[in-house]
Design an enzyme around this catalytic site. Sequence first.
Site, short mmCIF file in Angstrom:
data_model
loop_
_atom_site.label_atom_id
_atom_site.label_comp_id
_atom_site.label_asym_id
_atom_site.label_seq_id
_atom_site.Cartn_x
_atom_site.Cartn_y
_atom_site.Cartn_z
N ASP A 116 21.70 -80.07 37.40
CA ASP A 116 22.57 -79.39 36.37
C ASP A 116 22.37 -80.04 34.95
O ASP A 116 21.92 -80.99 34.80
CB ASP A 116 24.24 -79.76 36.75
N ASN A 174 26.02 -68.11 40.36
CA ASN A 174 25.11 -67.90 39.09
C ASN A 174 24.62 -66.43 39.06
O ASN A 174 24.32 -66.13 37.85
CB ASN A 174 23.71 -68.91 39.34
#
Length: 246
Positions: A21, A69
């Site tokens: 991330d 996502n």
Amino acid sequence: MDFKNKIDLNRLPKHIAIIMDGNGRWAKQQGEQRIFGHHNGVSSVRETTETAAELGVKYLTLYAFSTENWNRPKEEVEALMELLVHTISKETPTLLKNGIKLETIGDIDSLPRSCIYELNEAKKATAAGDRMTLILALSYSAKWEIIRAVQQIAEAVKDGSMQPNEIDESVFASKLCTAGIPDPELMIRTSGEHRISNFLLWQLSYAEFYFTEVLWPDFRKEDLYAAIYDYQNRERRFGKTSEQIQ
Ligand code: IPE
Ligand code: IPE
Ligand code: MG
């Protein structure tokens, strides 16, 4: 600190899972578009994969694209898919050379055709790799995976091939995408976020969590060593008391 020499190679986690991330924030810090961060994250993937294999880790799972996502801006999703296709075909020879077998978990059929093709080619080419298995989580979410397992079990009960009282932990685990893969002992998340974001909810039941402020494109060998060293200094009790463990 030199963490590499502090690691006990006889007590390595067999399976490490990583939530990669912070690519977007890394790019923003450089005054660039988010996709610039994704491109720079590829070198972290390469270095982490090679380092884990060199140490003797057997399974490395990287969370590369979640079900959620898909809700990002269309241009970012498209750029990520292109990057995936490009990276897979470019990196396959290195995986092959290093004895690394590529696997995927997630709803692979939902990916663009070119991605499915490259992934299948890479999986076929690296199938004999026995040093380490690299598992890419793509269009993956744990809730999706669990629902899918429940559907398969329900079908088996409906057609009479399974009785409800036969459903136990091992039956359930065998219906997950990770069937046959040991649960991760260590889960790393970069970028200072302290959450699980729908990643491996079942498999991480007893994993040790390691959080670092480092943004994914900056994640290097030393950061992996530091995480493993930290893991090796935890006491894993599995419900028992400290005295029982010692
Ligand atoms: C991780 O970085 C990569 C993917 C989720 C594909 P992000 O893109 O989430 O970066 P931040 O969290 O916005 O910085
Ligand atoms: C999790 O990162 C998914 C991947 C790393 C692929 P996100 O950046 O998408 O997670 P949230 O939405 O901030 O929790
Ligand atoms: Mg993020």
